[in-house]
Structure formats: C-alpha cells, structure tokens
Design an enzyme around this catalytic site. Structure first.
Site, PDB file in Angstrom:
ATOM      1  N   GLY A 118     -57.728 -21.527  28.611  1.00 35.74           N
ATOM      2  CA  GLY A 118     -59.118 -21.473  28.370  1.00 35.74           C
ATOM      3  C   GLY A 118     -59.523 -20.893  26.823  1.00 35.74           C
ATOM      4  O   GLY A 118     -60.796 -21.138  26.788  1.00 35.74           O
ATOM      5  N   ARG A 141     -57.991 -13.001   9.964  1.00 30.63           N
ATOM      6  CA  ARG A 141     -58.604 -14.303   9.480  1.00 30.63           C
ATOM      7  C   ARG A 141     -58.874 -15.355  11.012  1.00 30.63           C
ATOM      8  O   ARG A 141     -58.360 -15.062  11.734  1.00 30.63           O
ATOM      9  CB  ARG A 141     -57.400 -15.113   8.903  1.00 30.63           C
ATOM     10  CG  ARG A 141     -57.381 -16.480   8.579  1.00 30.63           C
ATOM     11  CD  ARG A 141     -56.296 -16.862   8.058  1.00 30.63           C
ATOM     12  NE  ARG A 141     -56.425 -17.604   6.875  1.00 30.63           N
ATOM     13  CZ  ARG A 141     -55.564 -18.550   6.429  1.00 30.63           C
ATOM     14  NH1 ARG A 141     -54.397 -18.892   6.979  1.00 30.63           N
ATOM     15  NH2 ARG A 141     -55.929 -19.142   5.077  1.00 30.63           N
ATOM     16  N   PRO A 160     -63.874 -20.857  13.837  1.00 27.32           N
ATOM     17  CA  PRO A 160     -64.913 -20.209  14.239  1.00 27.32           C
ATOM     18  C   PRO A 160     -65.574 -20.619  15.543  1.00 27.32           C
ATOM     19  O   PRO A 160     -66.191 -19.714  16.143  1.00 27.32           O
ATOM     20  CB  PRO A 160     -65.859 -20.455  13.084  1.00 27.32           C
ATOM     21  CG  PRO A 160     -65.036 -21.016  11.903  1.00 27.32           C
ATOM     22  CD  PRO A 160     -63.909 -21.596  12.686  1.00 27.32           C
ATOM     23  N   LYS A 161     -65.470 -21.794  15.672  1.00 27.20           N
ATOM     24  CA  LYS A 161     -65.810 -22.277  17.274  1.00 27.20           C
ATOM     25  C   LYS A 161     -65.356 -21.684  18.514  1.00 27.20           C
ATOM     26  O   LYS A 161     -65.987 -21.151  19.168  1.00 27.20           O
ATOM     27  CB  LYS A 161     -65.825 -23.889  17.153  1.00 27.20           C
ATOM     28  CG  LYS A 161     -66.737 -24.496  18.409  1.00 27.20           C
ATOM     29  CD  LYS A 161     -66.716 -26.158  18.217  1.00 27.20           C
ATOM     30  CE  LYS A 161     -67.663 -26.770  19.078  1.00 27.20           C
ATOM     31  NZ  LYS A 161     -67.585 -28.200  18.828  1.00 27.20           N
ATOM     32  N   THR A 162     -64.187 -21.770  18.398  1.00 31.74           N
ATOM     33  CA  THR A 162     -63.431 -21.177  19.584  1.00 31.74           C
ATOM     34  C   THR A 162     -63.445 -19.709  19.518  1.00 31.74           C
ATOM     35  O   THR A 162     -63.559 -18.989  20.405  1.00 31.74           O
ATOM     36  CB  THR A 162     -62.016 -21.704  19.806  1.00 31.74           C
ATOM     37  OG1 THR A 162     -61.301 -21.262  18.301  1.00 31.74           O
ATOM     38  CG2 THR A 162     -61.904 -23.121  20.053  1.00 31.74           C
ATOM     39  N   VAL A 208     -59.399 -12.036  19.044  1.00 32.54           N
ATOM     40  CA  VAL A 208     -60.508 -12.223  19.479  1.00 32.54           C
ATOM     41  C   VAL A 208     -61.020 -12.228  21.242  1.00 32.54           C
ATOM     42  O   VAL A 208     -62.048 -12.344  21.506  1.00 32.54           O
ATOM     43  CB  VAL A 208     -61.519 -13.454  18.974  1.00 32.54           C
ATOM     44  CG1 VAL A 208     -61.613 -13.320  17.300  1.00 32.54           C
ATOM     45  CG2 VAL A 208     -60.702 -14.649  19.293  1.00 32.54           C
ATOM     46  N   GLU A 245     -60.497  -9.591  23.135  1.00 32.60           N
ATOM     47  CA  GLU A 245     -61.291  -8.671  24.122  1.00 32.60           C
ATOM     48  C   GLU A 245     -62.182  -7.871  23.467  1.00 32.60           C
ATOM     49  O   GLU A 245     -63.031  -7.190  23.980  1.00 32.60           O
ATOM     50  CB  GLU A 245     -59.992  -7.876  24.879  1.00 32.60           C
ATOM     51  CG  GLU A 245     -59.092  -8.661  25.312  1.00 32.60           C
ATOM     52  CD  GLU A 245     -57.854  -8.153  26.028  1.00 32.60           C
ATOM     53  OE1 GLU A 245     -58.156  -7.700  27.123  1.00 32.60           O
ATOM     54  OE2 GLU A 245     -56.820  -8.179  25.509  1.00 32.60           O
TER      55      GLU A 245
END
Lengths: 757, 330
Positions: free
Chosen positions: A472, A636, A640-642, A711, A713
């Site tokens: 997910g 890096r 950016p969306k996910t 990204v 946690e």
C-alpha cells in the site's frame, strides 16, 4: 538523468486494485480449499486442564481440529527484527505446544472446516477448561517488579543510552523542566486482517500470506518447521496495509501450514477483527518521564528520559524511546533508561513510528514547556539546539535538512502570525491554538544484501524482478520509476515482477527502509544492463557510438546518445538497433546492494517538522484539528505523489494517536478493554483537517546510490506533539496522557456558561 | 455463526405467526445490529423471520401536523423526508448524526428503537453481564465504563441506550404502535424504554412475536425550532458522549414551552423532565438554562470513569438552549 524519478506518477497498481483484479491472500482460489478458525484462550494466565473437541468434531463440515494434544512440535526461533533479513517470529513463544496460557487470546486450538462459517461455528463448540492464575497486564500491577533490560527491541537496541554526565548537566542548568506522560496501548488494525492460505504439494509448501516481507515468512516458517527454505515458496503481491503489524511473522502463519498438513487440503486462515487485537502485537502501554536542563539562552545542558512499559513473559521488548529523542539536539549530557514490567500480553511489536513516535512526543512537549518558560519562540528554541553531528557519536549527519524543515514549515504554516499568548484566540465557541514539534526517524543499516534482476528485451521493453510485495505504500510504483530511469527507457515499457520468494532477494520493507534498500538493488540491476549495452556499443565499429567514453553516454527512451557539445556528440542509436545487429534477443543482469556497515561514520536520521492548528470547544473540551503542516527532508524524493500520501497518512495517524487511539488492559481479567473498531477509534474522513506537506530534498551520499531515505514513519513522529502543544496554546492545559480526551480538559476550561450562572 | 433457519414473510400477521410458533425465533429487519451480535455469539436465534417485504416503509403526514413513520422506513429516508425536515428538524438531525451513511440506508426505524447496547462486556459474549445472562453480574460497574450511563442506572446494569433518534422521539412524546398475538396496541415512547432495575435483560415491553408497525409523532409546533446536538470523540460514526434534543418556545422573554431529552448518558433515552419543569415560565437566559441543567443532573449517579459526563451533560444542555434562543434572550 531523471525522466521518471521525481515525477508525480500515479500508482502503477492502481487499475488492478480499483477493478478488483488484484488478488489478496484471502482471495486465492485453490481446489479443495478449507477454512480455519482459531480458538483463543479465555484467560490471561494459567493452564489448560482439558479440551473437549467432541461436539466441534461432530459439527457439519469439520475437517480437523488441532490442539496441543495433537499439534506437531516446532523449533524454537529467536526474535530478531525482519529488517535483519533472517527468520523473524513476532515472539519467541509459539502457541498450541503445551498447556500453559501466557496471555488472553493465545491460540489453544485451530479448527478446519469446509466453509468459513462452519469453521467459526465449530470453534465456538470447542470446550476448553482452565486452571486460572493471577495475571499481570498493566504497569500499575507490575511496577514494583519492574527491571532494566540489557537490550530491547529484538536485541538490536541497548536498554540504556548515556553520554556525558546528566548530574553535571543539571547542575549547570539555569532552568529545569520535569514532565511525566502516560500512554495507552495502540493497535495497528490494517484493513486486511492477518490472512494466510497454505497449500502442500508433497514436501513443498506454498504460502499466500498478508505480510510485510515474503522472505521473512519463508525463512521463519522454514526455521520453525525445520524445513529447507528451498521447499517453501511465498507468493504475495498485494497486502491491504500493515503499519508494522505484519513486519514480524506471527504464529498463525505456521499454524495454518500445520493445519493444511493435518487435513491434507489447502487451508485458509483469516484472523477475525476481534482476534487482531491479540494476534499481531501492539504498541505497549507506557509511561515516560523527562527532565530537561537548559541555560537562559535555551541551550540544553541535560536530558534525562525514562520509560516504563509492559512486555511479554518471554521477550524483553520495548519500543525504543531514546533513539531520535537522544539525537535531535546538541545536548552534551543525556541519560535514557528503559524499564520493563513482565506481563501477560503478547510480545509488543513495531507499531508505526515505533519508539520514536512517543519518545519524540515526550521530548517535544517538554521543549514546548521550556520555550514557554524561557519566553523563546518554540521554533527558535529548536533552531538554537539543532546540531550538525549525531550527538551520540559525533559523526556528521549523512544529510540533515532539519533547519530547512523548521524554517520552511513555519513559513508555509504561517507560524509568524502566532501570538505567544495562551487562550488568545476565540472563534465562537472554539478556542484556537497552534503548536509545533521537530521530528526525526532513524535510517538503520541492518539489512542484508538486496538483489533485483533486470531483463531487457530487444524491442526495448523490460521486466524487472525483485522479491518484494506491495503493501500500500507505492513501492511497486517507485521501483518501476527507478527501473525505467536506470535502464533509460520509458516507464510504460517496464513491468515490475514482485511478490514471489523465487525472485531475487529483497528484505522486508520495514523501518521506513523499503524505498531505500530495494530501489538501490533495482537501480544497480537496471544500470548494469544499461552499462553492458553501452560497453557493447562503444566497442562496436558499426555503432555511431564507437570509441566514445562510456561515462558520457546517456540513455533515454531506449536511445543511447553521446552527451555534451563536443564535435563528437551524436544521436547515437537505440538499444533495439544495437541488439538486432548483434542478434541478441535480450540482455539481463542481477543488481545487488549492500548497506554501509553499522559503524559507518555518519549520523543517520530523516528529519522533519510538524505544525498544527486546533480548536477546542471552550465549554465541552472536544478537540478538533483544523490544519496540519509537515515539512520533511527524506533525502531524494522518488515520487512526490506517493511520498506525500505516505507522509499525510503518517500525520493523520499522529492525530489519531493524539486524540482517538488507545486501549487499556482490564486488570481484573487481563483482557483488552476494546476489541472492536467500534470501541477502538480511528479517525474518519470528517476528522481529517487540511493537511499540507512540504518536501525538502537533501542530497545524501551515504544512503544508497539514489540518496533515498524514507517517508514511511517520519510523518507520524512529532505530529501528536504538535497537536498537544496546540491544545496547550488554545487552553493553557498541558496534556499529560494520550489519547487526549474531553475529560482531561473539562476541569481546566474556563468555567463554562453553565457555571457562570 | 451458528446454523439457523431463515424465512421471509410478506405480511405482518404471517410474520407474527411464524415467530410465535418458535420460541427461539426473531424478526429480521435491517439487521445492522442483530447480525453483528449473532456473529459475536451474543444473540442465538434458531430462526430469523425476515420482515423486509412488509409494507411498512411509509413516512406519512397526519392531519393536524403529526407524522406516522412506518417501522421499516429506513433511517436515511426518514431523515430526508420533507415533513420531517420542515416540522421536526430534531428528528432529521438526530438521524443524520447516527451511524454511517451505509448503516442509515439499511437500518429501519423500528429496529433502531430495538437496538442493543454498545457495552463491550455485553458484546464480548464472555464477561459477566446481567443483560446477556441474568444473574451473572455486571462487569462494567468496576470495569471500563467511560461511555456508560449516569442516569437511570441500577446495581445490575449501567449500559447506555445507544440510539440518537430515540432521544428526539422521547422529547416529542412519540407513540410506538405494535401488533402482536394479542392484537394491536399503542405504547407511549417513554414507557417503551424500560429502566434496567432488577431486570436489565428486559429493555422494552414487547412480548415475543410482537412487532413494531409504526412510530407516531404527534403534532408539535414547538418542534419547528428544534435541534439535536451530539458531542463525541470522533466527528462521525460514533455514539454520543452526550447528546441533547431540544425545542423551546419563548414568549415575552420567558420560556413558554420546552422539550428536552438527553442521549449518551441514560440507560434509556432520557427525557429531562426536571429541567423542563424548572424552565417553564423562567426568563430565557443562560442563568435559567444552567439552573435547569443542574437540577436534571442532580439525579446523576456516575462511576469513576464517567463522572465527567455530569459536567459535560450540564454544559451540553446549556449549549443547546443557548443555540435555540440565539444565545439567550436578553
């Protein structure tokens, strides 16, 4: 170099998910499939004196029942986090082996029948008799017997963290803050409950398992059953959420395999929602006590941070409160000590932002108090204490960005407009307040070698394979992006193969490491193929690229070109033309990546800053979050969306931890007070405020070839503290317990209209 | 789930006869609570008689301004009904504050009145519970009872009545129409909900095989200005910590008429008669509201974890009355 990396690519697995074509572990159709149900212990401590299965065995459709009288014995396997890449049982205890009951809900029997309804009904007919003994399940019950463990967290962290001398640090302080907090237990409760489908073919076992790491499942079941891993294949492409609950391999997986062996049919077990509260660990009930010493200018001179929590009868587990909390600020004197109460619970486990979420909550609430006492703006206080090096080791950060997170987050949020005065803003019945917190999350290099295979066909399309699964987070999407860029072909020409232990080994994406470690292997595999073909081109007299410096050749859209403005620059040729000329059908390479050693001379954290605006009903104490801003520096950003979705989800989970989520043990029975999603509250859409996320890219030369951190946690760390600090700003009341509830605030609110009479 | 029989009836008399024939049978309407409790082994019917084909789904205006709501009308249909929205906004607001959109589309009005308590000790099918197994004791009394009742409790049961719309209906003097083996009868709604007393297993006066056919709401001009305020930890899809159904008539600055009922704090939907009595004739100002709220809550007998509800309910009553009177007539 990036055509795909850094783009806002929509999930490549989106269409199969929204159309229902994606198959989850509970949806695998197998001939002769039978269904299992677990019978959980009704007591928290004692012995089973008898199990009467006669009525259950006679029930319609029942194919078999296993109890400790009939269950085969399994091997003892030590508890090690799945990030290490080996067998990773969630607890060292394995149930249904003897008559001892360690915790309520512990499986005592597994019932298999032709249908799910028949299995669940028969499970209610199994009569278990117990000799019950007194249980301990709360800190209150076990405080007097608490002990200090040598190591915690599956053995990978010390129980105690110290540097400098805290006594000296407090002696040098002008000011001291002392605050104690109480935290309810948390559960993960992913949408897809724990689900395993097991099928034997002779001595070969195939598992479809809702997990965070298919290799961990394979190795754990192999170790428990004494089988070679080569005889176990785990096939799992899609997982309906995990949040740490599936980072470890819990007993139900192996129990399902043993049940399938017993009834000689494929068996499926889906743990019920009620059983989810006692089947996959939890974030333990805990108390934290922090003392800060500081100089008048706000610089910290000492931090003493203690935690006490409940662990299981068999493992020394505490989520580590003093990782990030000991590293965020340049304080020379630090002491962090974990103490444990042995209780009748499962071994607690990784629960999103394990350790750091509450350790940083405690630190950042105390920092807010310090800022108030000193009359220094909370953002400014953090800026005065941030450090360029890990204060525990003195090693420079591999990359930081904390200053930028604090400054840009504050600007985006509009922090400068804030009045420091308490209770200074009221809109109708609502008191409005704002708060902030700094955040960090470790980048841990515990993983073993990561591998992936890239396979490029002569028509310029590719299949890239690695033994990861999609739970997910968007991992499959970012891996596809990395593969496309590494190969130099368009995203639409890459198909990612995943979710099969027969594919090249990838570790469990846990601890926010998935994107970093697996993308490194995929990148290395893809660039290995690219480099093979570039090497072929420059040595090929018929190629326009003959004799060129390979380092100057770039590949995009499947075409190799010679970069630069030199007179030799040229349009090169496509992979397809090169491969056709050489009668090649395909090219293939395995790529691997080994993390830097554990003693690599860098401090390793992902940083962030959180800001929140809340409204508190001035009469009733009901809290609503109006706006959250998070600024994060995850190295890096692959997509950016996910990434933003991950971070936003973490921030909302932090809100949930602050205001809604909590469970307590009923000390009379040793059972959880809540065992349903009607009682254990998580936010609904109506609770979600405006959430905005600022991504701050920092270059990191240490964390793999792409400089990715994570990204997963960091979004949750600091989120609850920003909300608690905003509640204080709105009301003047300092929350001391999570979740924060109306009854905590009521006595501290202005005498309501009711009392003004 | 236990094996059970299932049958479907097309008219009320047949349904009643089918249920009457088997002591272990039960009606099935929306099933949103009943099926959950069967799965959790709390309810164990041997036969379910599905009544969803019965023609009891109307929401009809009565001459004089009242309403007749069919027992099988769905919560969402009633909430949207023009007569309800115009003349009884408190009913519409209470319905929309309850459950989730999906549940409201499924759950029936009659079923709503019969819904079972949310007490986790009742629902776990394991703990001592006088409501589930009379005589076994009440695990909530000294257990986790933050959400439990402070009004109308007994030493045998402190479970909160969970309905929202029933709170509005109690404020409006609704009448529950039933049909059973003994014929038709009408039960005032305040008598429909029983206090636990020594028989917490008995929640309403319905006999076995007696079916709710309709809910009548008498004309009440006062209800044109009415509100339902619900306070809870989560903004939606959660039961109330406290809720207030209220309507007020103000004439010459004084309270000329008032209806007040509380949810989330009583073992039944709680008509706040003491508060109403205190308010009549008093100036419609905050001081009167606070005095009345205090009088009602003087009846409360809280436990340690739900003691905060006394103050919360007091403040919620004042908030509702202030809302209706635009901050109190001054």
């Amino acid at each position: 170099m990036s055509a795909a990396i850094g783009q806002e690519i929509s999930r490549v697995d989106g269409p199969v998910k929204v159309t229902g074509a994606a198959r989850y572990s509970g949806e695998i159709a197998l001939p002769g499939l039978a269904y299992a149900a677990l019978v959980g212990a009704g007591i928290a401590s004692g012995r089973v004196t008898a199990i009467d299965t006669a009525e259950a065995e006679g029930a319609e459709g029942v194919a078999g029942i296993l109890t400790h009288y009939t269950m085969p014995m399994v091997n003892h396997v030590p508890l090690l986090p799945s990030l290490l890449g080996g067998p990773a049982p969630g607890e060292t205890f394995f149930p249904v082996q003897d008559d001892v009951i360690h915790y309520a809900g512990q499986p005592v029997a597994i019932v298999v029948a032709d249908s799910l309804e028949q299995a669940q009904h028969a499970a209610t007919l199994v009569q278990v008799s117990y000799a019950e003994t007194a249980s301990v399940t709360t800190i209150g019950q076990g405080r007097a017997d608490a002990y200090e463990p040598d190591r915690i967290f599956g053995g990978v962290m010390p129980g105690r963290t110290e540097r400098g001398n805290v006594q000296d640090g407090f002696a040098a302080a002008d000011l001291r803050i002392d605050a104690a907090f109480r935290f309810a237990a948390n559960h993960h409760n992913a949408l897809e409950a724990l689900t395993t489908t097991a099928a034997w073919d002779g001595g070969q076992l195939t598992l479809y398992d809702s997990c965070q790491g298919i290799k961990a499942v394979q190795l754990t079941v192999a170790a428990l059953l004494g089988m070679s891993p080569s005889r176990i294949r785990v096939l799992t492409r899609f997982v309906g959420g995990a949040f740490g609950s599936k980072a470890m391999v819990w007993p139900h997986v192996t129990l399902t395999a043993l049940a399938a062996q017993h009834v000689r049919r494929p068996v499926r077990l889906a743990v019920t929602r009620e059983q989810m509260f006692t089947s996959c660990g939890h974030r333990e009930e805990q108390e934290q006590h922090i003392e800060l010493g500081a100089a008048r200018d706000g610089r910290l001179t000492a931090i003493r941070h203690h935690k006490i929590s409940v662990t299981s009868p068999f493992d020394d587990w505490a989520e580590p409160a003093f990782g990030v909390a000991s590293q965020l600020y340049a304080c020379p004197n630090y002491q962090g000590i974990h103490r444990l109460v042995r209780g009748n619970t499962m071994t607690p486990t990784f629960t999103r932002g394990p350790g750091e979420a509450l350790g940083v909550f405690t630190l950042e609430c105390a920092m807010d108090e310090l800022a108030r006492q000193l009359g220094i703006d909370p953002v400014e206080l953090r800026l005065r204490n941030i450090t360029d090096a890990d204060p525990n080791t003195g090693h420079p950060w591999s990359s930081s960005g904390l200053r930028e997170c604090l400054e840009r987050g504050a600007a985006r949020f509009g922090w400068a407009r804030r009045s420091p005065r308490l209770r200074s803003q009221r809109e109708g019945n609502w008191l409005i307040g704002t708060g902030m917190a700094a955040a960090g999350y470790p980048v841990a290099f515990f993983m073993r070698t990561q591998r992936a295979r890239a396979h490029l066909y002569a028509d310029g399309t590719a299949v890239v394979a690695t033994a990861a699964q999609e739970f997910g987070t968007g991992m499959v999407t970012v891996l596809t992006q990395v593969a496309a860029d590494g190969l130099g072909i368009d995203l639409r020409n890459v198909r990612l193969e995943f979710g099969d232990t027969d594919l090249p080994t990838a570790g469990s994406p846990v601890g926010s490491n998935g994107a970093m470690m697996v993308s490194a292997a995929v990148h290395n595999a893809a660039t290995a193929v690219r480099d093979q073909l570039i090497a072929l081109a420059v040595s090929d007299t018929q190629s326009p690229l003959h004799g060129a410096d390979p380092a100057r050749i770039i590949v995009a859209g499947g075409r190799m070109t010679l970069a630069g403005d030199g007179k030799d620059a040229n349009g090169g040729e496509t992979y397809a033309s090169l491969m056709q000329r050489h009668v090649m059908n395909d090219a293939e390479a395995i790529g691997s990546w080994d993390p830097p050693p554990l003693d690599t001379p860098y401090g390793l954290l992902t940083f962030g800053a959180q800001f929140a605006r809340v409204a508190v009903d001035a009469d009733l104490g009901i809290i609503r979050v109006l706006h959250m801003t998070g600024a994060f520096a995850p190295g890096r950003v692959l997509n950016p969306k996910t990434a933003r979705s991950q971070l936003m989800g973490g921030m909302l989970w932090g809100m949930s931890q602050a205001l809604l989520e909590g469970n307590w043990m009923d000390p009379r029975t040793g059972r959880w007070a809540s065992a349903s999603l009607g009682d254990y509250l998580v936010p609904v859409n109506a609770d979600a405020p405006k959430v905005d996320v600022e991504l701050i890219e920092v270059e990191d030369p240490v964390t793999g070839p792409l400089g990715v951190k994570g990204v997963g946690e960091i979004g949750q760390v600091g989120s609850a503290a920003a909300i608690a600090n905003a509640v204080y700003h709105a009301t003047g009341y300092r929350p001391r317990e999570l979740p924060i509830a109306a009854e905590h605030l009521l006595p501290h609110l202005p005498p309501g209209p009711a009392a003004e009479a | 789930m236990r094996p059970l029989g299932y049958a479907r009836a097309a008219d009320a008399d047949t349904a009643i006869a089918m249920v009457l024939a088997r002591p272990d049978s039960a009606f099935l309407a929306g099933g949103t609570t009943e099926v959950d409790l069967m799965r959790q082994d709390v309810l164990r019917p041997g036969l379910l008689v599905d009544i969803n084909d019965l023609p009891l789904t109307g929401v009809d205006d009565l001459p004089g301004g009242g309403l007749l709501i069919g027992a099988l009308a769905r919560m969402s249909d009633v909430a949207r009904s023009a007569g309800v929205v115009a003349r009884f906004p408190v009913i519409s607001q209470a319905l929309l504050a309850g459950a989730s959109a999906q549940l409201r589309n499924m759950a029936s009005m009659g079923g709503n009145l019969c819904q079972r308590v949310r007490c986790s000790y009742f629902r776990d099918a394991t703990s001592p519970c006088n409501k589930r197994e009379p005589g076994t004791g009440c695990a909530a009394l000294d257990g986790f009872h933050r959400g439990h009742a402070i009004l109308g409790i007994s030493g045998t049961c402190i479970a909160t009545h969970p309905s929202d719309v029933a709170v509005a209906l109690v404020a409006l003097n609704a009448v529950v129409h039933t049909r059973g083996p003994g014929g038709d009868r009408a039960i005032g709604i305040d008598d429909f909900f029983l206090l636990p007393g020594d028989t917490p297993e008995r929640e309403h006066p319905l006999q076995h095989a007696e079916l709710i056919t309709a809910i009548e709401v008498p004309a009440a001009p006062i209800a044109r200005r009415s509100v339902y305020l619900k306070f809870r930890d989560r903004q939606s899809y959660e039961f109330a910590l406290v809720s207030v159904a209220a309507a007020v008539d103000v004439a010459n600055g004084a309270v000329a008429g008032v209806r007040l009922a509380l949810g989330g704090v009583g073992t039944k939907p709680w008509r706040a008669r003491r508060a109403e009595h205190s308010l009549l004739g008093r100036p419609a100002i905050q001081a009167s509201f606070a005095e009345a709220a205090g009088q009602e809550l003087a009846l409360a007998t809280p436990r340690p974890m739900n003691a905060f509800k006394v103050e919360l309910a007091r403040r919620a009553i004042v908030r509702a009355l202030m809302t209706l009177t635009n901050g109190g007539a001054r």
